[in-house]
Write a protein that holds these residues in place. Sequence first.
Motif, mmCIF file in Angstrom:
data_model
loop_
_atom_site.group_PDB
_atom_site.id
_atom_site.type_symbol
_atom_site.label_atom_id
_atom_site.label_comp_id
_atom_site.label_asym_id
_atom_site.label_seq_id
_atom_site.Cartn_x
_atom_site.Cartn_y
_atom_site.Cartn_z
ATOM 1 N N GLU A 994 0.776 -1.251 -0.041
ATOM 2 C CA GLU A 994 0.076 0.011 -0.091
ATOM 3 C C GLU A 994 0.767 1.361 0.013
ATOM 4 O O GLU A 994 0.482 2.433 -0.110
ATOM 5 N N LEU A 995 2.216 1.300 0.212
ATOM 6 C CA LEU A 995 3.023 2.377 0.280
ATOM 7 C C LEU A 995 3.783 2.684 -1.033
ATOM 8 O O LEU A 995 4.147 3.649 -1.060
ATOM 9 N N VAL A 996 3.852 1.584 -1.750
ATOM 10 C CA VAL A 996 4.437 1.741 -3.087
ATOM 11 C C VAL A 996 4.207 2.890 -3.826
ATOM 12 O O VAL A 996 4.909 4.042 -4.327
ATOM 13 N N THR A 997 2.901 3.160 -4.157
ATOM 14 C CA THR A 997 2.418 4.585 -4.923
ATOM 15 C C THR A 997 2.661 5.763 -4.221
ATOM 16 O O THR A 997 3.480 6.777 -4.953
ATOM 17 N N HIS A 998 2.689 5.657 -2.709
ATOM 18 C CA HIS A 998 3.055 6.865 -2.053
ATOM 19 C C HIS A 998 4.493 7.332 -2.169
ATOM 20 O O HIS A 998 5.112 8.423 -2.277
ATOM 21 N N VAL A 1026 4.544 -0.523 -9.826
ATOM 22 C CA VAL A 1026 5.286 0.611 -10.095
ATOM 23 C C VAL A 1026 5.143 1.078 -11.571
ATOM 24 O O VAL A 1026 5.229 2.066 -11.880
ATOM 25 N N ILE A 1027 4.736 -0.122 -12.418
ATOM 26 C CA ILE A 1027 4.439 0.375 -13.870
ATOM 27 C C ILE A 1027 3.683 1.044 -14.085
ATOM 28 O O ILE A 1027 3.411 1.946 -14.792
ATOM 29 N N ASN A 1028 2.588 0.785 -13.204
ATOM 30 C CA ASN A 1028 1.115 1.634 -13.538
ATOM 31 C C ASN A 1028 1.554 2.914 -13.091
ATOM 32 O O ASN A 1028 1.055 3.951 -13.707
ATOM 33 N N THR A 1029 2.334 3.107 -12.016
ATOM 34 C CA THR A 1029 2.392 4.651 -11.441
ATOM 35 C C THR A 1029 3.616 5.269 -12.632
ATOM 36 O O THR A 1029 3.211 6.653 -12.734
ATOM 37 N N LEU A 1030 4.360 4.617 -12.871
ATOM 38 C CA LEU A 1030 5.231 5.248 -13.935
ATOM 39 C C LEU A 1030 4.610 5.686 -15.486
ATOM 40 O O LEU A 1030 4.678 6.660 -15.992
ATOM 41 N N VAL A 1031 3.653 4.681 -15.683
ATOM 42 C CA VAL A 1031 3.131 4.894 -17.060
ATOM 43 C C VAL A 1031 2.126 6.068 -16.932
ATOM 44 O O VAL A 1031 1.917 6.696 -17.850
ATOM 45 N N ASN A 1032 1.535 6.238 -15.707
ATOM 46 C CA ASN A 1032 0.697 7.577 -15.619
ATOM 47 C C ASN A 1032 1.472 8.859 -15.384
ATOM 48 O O ASN A 1032 0.612 9.810 -15.106
ATOM 49 N N GLN A 1033 2.505 8.881 -15.492
ATOM 50 C CA GLN A 1033 3.039 10.185 -15.425
ATOM 51 C C GLN A 1033 2.784 11.178 -16.552
ATOM 52 O O GLN A 1033 2.526 10.353 -17.461
ATOM 53 N N PRO A 1034 2.640 12.182 -16.374
ATOM 54 C CA PRO A 1034 2.319 13.154 -17.606
ATOM 55 C C PRO A 1034 3.416 12.910 -18.729
ATOM 56 O O PRO A 1034 4.381 13.032 -18.450
ATOM 57 N N LEU A 1035 2.999 13.100 -19.982
ATOM 58 C CA LEU A 1035 3.758 13.138 -21.040
ATOM 59 C C LEU A 1035 3.845 14.762 -21.502
ATOM 60 O O LEU A 1035 3.257 15.563 -21.306
ATOM 61 N N LYS A 1086 -15.040 10.067 -26.001
ATOM 62 C CA LYS A 1086 -13.800 9.238 -25.946
ATOM 63 C C LYS A 1086 -13.152 9.608 -24.704
ATOM 64 O O LYS A 1086 -12.526 10.513 -24.514
ATOM 65 N N VAL A 1087 -12.873 8.412 -24.088
ATOM 66 C CA VAL A 1087 -12.182 8.701 -22.574
ATOM 67 C C VAL A 1087 -10.822 7.799 -22.845
ATOM 68 O O VAL A 1087 -11.045 6.516 -23.247
ATOM 69 N N ALA A 1088 -9.874 8.445 -22.556
ATOM 70 C CA ALA A 1088 -8.476 7.691 -22.814
ATOM 71 C C ALA A 1088 -8.075 6.498 -21.772
ATOM 72 O O ALA A 1088 -8.517 7.007 -20.531
ATOM 73 N N THR A 1089 -7.765 5.435 -22.076
ATOM 74 C CA THR A 1089 -7.210 4.697 -21.334
ATOM 75 C C THR A 1089 -5.838 4.634 -20.905
ATOM 76 O O THR A 1089 -5.330 5.648 -20.984
ATOM 77 N N ASN A 1090 -5.137 3.918 -20.365
ATOM 78 C CA ASN A 1090 -3.634 3.887 -19.961
ATOM 79 C C ASN A 1090 -2.874 4.388 -21.102
ATOM 80 O O ASN A 1090 -3.253 3.665 -22.013
ATOM 81 N N GLN A 1091 -2.221 5.227 -20.852
ATOM 82 C CA GLN A 1091 -1.234 5.655 -21.907
ATOM 83 C C GLN A 1091 -0.346 4.763 -22.595
ATOM 84 O O GLN A 1091 0.289 3.798 -22.011
ATOM 85 N N PRO A 1092 -0.429 4.653 -23.751
ATOM 86 C CA PRO A 1092 0.403 3.694 -24.623
ATOM 87 C C PRO A 1092 1.990 3.701 -24.395
ATOM 88 O O PRO A 1092 2.210 4.937 -24.188
ATOM 89 N N LEU A 1093 2.781 2.691 -24.324
ATOM 90 C CA LEU A 1093 4.062 2.832 -23.861
ATOM 91 C C LEU A 1093 4.883 2.110 -24.792
ATOM 92 O O LEU A 1093 4.631 1.066 -25.374
#
Length: 1365
Positions: A994-998, A1026-1035, A1086-1093
Amino acid sequence: MSLFCCVFPLEVTLALLDAANDKDSEVQEQVRKSMLTLGKQQPDRVLAMCQDYLLKHPKLVVSHRVVILQTIELIASCRIDDICSTRIKSIISLASDEMTRSKVIPDWQQAASNILVAVGNKHINDIMEEILTKFQPGVLPHFFVVQTLANLSISNVYGMVPFLNAILGTMLPMLSMAKQDNMKWVFSSALCHFSDSILEYLANLDKAPDPTVRKDTFSSEIYAAFDILFSNWLQSRESKLRLTVAEAVGSMCHLMASDKLEEQIPKLIPAILSLYKKNNEHYVISKSLCQVLDASVNMGSRVLETQLDSLLFALHQQVSAPTDYNNPPTVKNHNEVLRCFSLLANSFPDRLVMFVLQKLENSNERSRMGSLAVLRHLINSTTSTMETKKLLILASIRQPMADHSNKVKKRVVQVISAMAHHGYLELEGGELLVRFIVQHCALPDTYQRPTDPEEVTNEALRAMCDSTLHLLTTTVGRLADVLWPKLLYYLTPAQYSNATTPLCKSLIVLGNKKKNNQEPSFNIDFTQEGISYTMSNLCPGLCPWFQVNAAFPFNSRGHGAPSLSVLEVLSTNIHPKTEILWEKEIPPLFFLYRCIGVTLQQCFNKEVVKKQLQEILLTARHNDAVEREGVAMGIGLCANSHLEGTLAKLDEFGKSDAFKKSPSIFNLLKDRNDVEVEKVKSTLILCYGQVALNAPPETILHRIDQDILRCISKHFNTKVLGIKVETKDLTMKLSLIQSVGLIGIAISECVKKQGYIFSRKQELINVMLDFIKAEPADSLRTPVRHLVMTTCANLILAVTCPCKSLQALYKDTLAALQELLKSVLAKDPTPDGLQSCQHSLASLDVETGTLCLSFLLFTVQNMVSFHNLGALLGRLSPRCSDPHPAVRAAAVDCIYTLLYIQLRYEGFSLDYKDEGVDGLLPLKDRLQNPDHSILYKTCSDLTKVMSKRLPQQQLTTLVFMLFEGLVDSQTNCCRASSVILNTLLKNRGGGMQELVTHILTFINLTQHLAVGQTVLILASQHLQTVINTLVNQPLPYDSWTSEMWMALGADPIVANQIIEMVMEKLVVMAPYVDKKESMIRGGTTKVATNQPLAVSHKHSQTSHSIVECLCPSLNNIYECQRITVTAFFSELLNHHVVTELMLIDVLMNNMMERISDPCCTVRMLAVRGLGNIAVGSPEKVHRSSHTVLRYRTTTHITLTASFVLIQENDEIRCASIHLMGNLSKFGSGEPVFKDQIHNVLVSLLLHLVDPNPHVVKACKYAMRVCAPVVGSEQITTMFQNHLHDDKSLHYGEFINDLTKYLIQDFPGMLNFYHISVIQFFKSNWPEVRAGAAMFIGMTATQLTSRKSLNVKNHFATAVSPAILT
């Protein structure tokens, strides 16, 4: 030219009218300016187009209509005489319709009203004919119809007043029909404006068209309206309406019949005064009251006196209120109130003056300040009325003069200034006012910053008195005989010493004026009886006083020069022969040595320099402090060019007989007597300091120790029987201190540019400290102490001074602090008690922390939670790698004690032994080893013990404290924090889901780049999170996110897992989903899903599979996936790895295919990828570049233009423009390339004002490179001369000049240019939209001003087909 006039405005004006809807105010303003430019040339045509546009677009948004209406107003205002009558009438009709079409919409209808007002300045009859149709009896008019009539009455007084009688007659029945506050407000405002307009008309009947108009023409209607406003509307609950009614009532009073006004005064004045309590805004009330009083006084009202007491009381309250000069209404209110007092003074002078003087006796600060403000105003504004009351005022002003408040004193000074201009100071008792000013010119400094903005400091009051004394001296001629020579009396008493400078300046002005005018009063009779003592007593004291001031010229606010100047003015009064001395001999003394020093700097004859230095040193009066300073300064300046010769001469003089006389020209200025040796040495010591300060920095440093300080020491210390004896002469001591300070300044300036170790700084500081110790303890302010502190400040810039005494003091202080912390813990031996000491422990040495923790261990009594264990361990554990071994050992002891304290709180006894915790003590031996690898390994082992004993709830605090340790001031401790953190996560990270995201969010916020290994450890345990957190960083990803991805890619196992996850997402997930907007409205969004990587890493065995897996996505229906993969391939082509892995052909073919992609972003990225081949595989360029460039040059230029037009991404715009410039090198020989350059010329030109400076620089580069291809020598020269990367561009002038050349060299392209510009009216950037409007306006101006028939024909030929289609 006629064809141009018919054709040009249509296309361009329509485009500008469309662009008027821009959201940016600057673009709207530029559109208005361009429309005005066109309107000035063809007002009828442009106004017709604006009118047609509004009629054809009845549903325009309000802001769009407003801009067009404002444009019509601008054109009508400046070209009203050139607009035909038919167009005038149609504009009036349009504006009237726009103004009354709907209910009140202020912006829209105000713009239409303004048109009517602008036209009404010239065509008032046409305006009134239209507007009176909408102002009919018995029908409540539109709000803006009334507002327009009101504004017309102000803007065209002579045109409107003849209509006002009829308008008032129609309006009166309407007043009772107005039920809403906004209509009452507009009627009140109109009545106010009508009254002001009538009053202005009556005041200028000589200029009026009908001089027979009289006030009584309007009196009955005005009174009828007054009765409604005063009786009904003035009591409204709405504050804004009350104020407007009050303002109208005040203006209407002047037009009422005298008997009616007299009848209303007993009710009117109390009603207005009552408004002060109901409203926060008082200016309008005071203005209305002032108008009522003015009208009452002018008609000689007899009932006004019955209201006097209440008036004075209310007005005094207002004038005593604080005035905020940053808030204009409060200043205006203050002025109106003072004007009320002036009006009352003309009718009731005795009662008013007595009231004010009685209020002066009130000790209340605010009351007294208000009374003084009134008194000052009355003195200035009612001179004749106050003439008989001067002596009474002089007597009464003494009481506030004794007030202790600086605020009151400030007002007193202002009153004295007013009194001085009106003859009060010449009367008996006037000298007390002068004395008051002089006393406050002598106020001491307080060195306080005022917290209250109204506070008046001593410094501020003193400065005001200085200015007042100067003002009285220079502007009030009658005061000359009052001030001269009486100001001399204030020079010698000690209490006025700080006033010397302003006194002297005034005496200089007065004396020179009398002397130049040859006035008899200039001559002073020193036997005359003065005010407090005789002039015969004054004269003997003045000369020594002047000499003392000259000896200390910078004391008392720099009194030296003014004192000597006064002495010069008085010279003939002292002795007739002194005037010659002042004229011929005194002035050279001030500048002699500085002039000699600067002159010798420029002299290249070393013998002359040597001789002159000898003359200066031999003939100087060394017992004179000022002359010693002058000699040292002159010699120091000389050393700037002659360092070697100057040092040699000083050394030679130090060994010579300093008392030997030598004939020279300098003896004409000095009569040298025997001089004490100490004074000569003092001069030499000062000379060495000035030499160090003025000598060239590159040559002086190595001379400081061996020459300058050695000689200074030799002169300061003498030997008696071989024993060194330090001098006790104060002059030499002060000279030494000053010289050392100058050396410190010189070194501090030099070491900024070059390295230098000043080995004797410590010795000098010790000498300075000895000087301070030798000073008497009963006096802190001594010359030595002050100078030593200044000198030490100069030396300390380059040295720190650890000494044994300081170390001993430090140890004693630390021991005392340890005892203090123990006593604090003894009162509360709990974790909370320890928490109170935690901040102290964090800033102290670890040894103190160990003692305190050991004390706490033995005092644990209650079974409670050790809630701050994690925080303490987080602070202490990084210290296990501190550079100092003792700190490392103490840190382990602290951790050992903390863990045992935790065991105590868990319930174990004091004698319980834990094998794991006891294992920490042997680690102390390993920490003695300075090898970093051993230290970090020891920290890791220590962490394993901590992680086993640390409760789960303390883990979070420890982790975040270790993150803070990553920025520790000690590099070793930063690395230890990283080692401890990583070890802790390896051992306990599995339970921190539960602390990884924080944790990742915290790391991202703090932007730690040295935590790649930490993120990798977390990823090995919680990869998905970890991957979900990094993928969701703004481009686009920032540097930290990129570093984290690189860290993950460096591990083969983690990288393969990531690749598998990403590939799966790309295959099975759409980039967006359709989501219903709402149950009621329907439709989807149209609502974006997880950003392509896209991920790449260093392991070649997976690179082929990545490329192979991603290639199908280049033909994907989703544009965003094609962009992502193309960008990835484009970046791969920038690296040599593609050649090593034989991927170059596959990637290049894919990029060639993507050039035809329907998405312009994909095409741009493909072009960039092909360009990257030059870096990743340069040998491939020679085989393929010619074909690629020859085939695609034109396409690329077109694509670049489209990118510049639409791309919001600054980097893409910048890259596109750079690419176009670079491609020009390959296409300069192709005719088609020239056409493409003209296609994008407008685009580049407008983006010269792009908000991004990098895009602007790219545009300048591209235009310079493409300039030779444009086909115009003038334009090429212009681009090369003005478009420099690092120079600013005056865009307006640049566009103006460029449009001239475009019209001259490319008349056939003008239609294309303007069609291109029109597209930019919808640009995303307001600067570009404004530039487009400017281009249109300036081209129109240039074309209109040109007389060439060829230009007209070219333009007509080019534009006509475009208009027809």
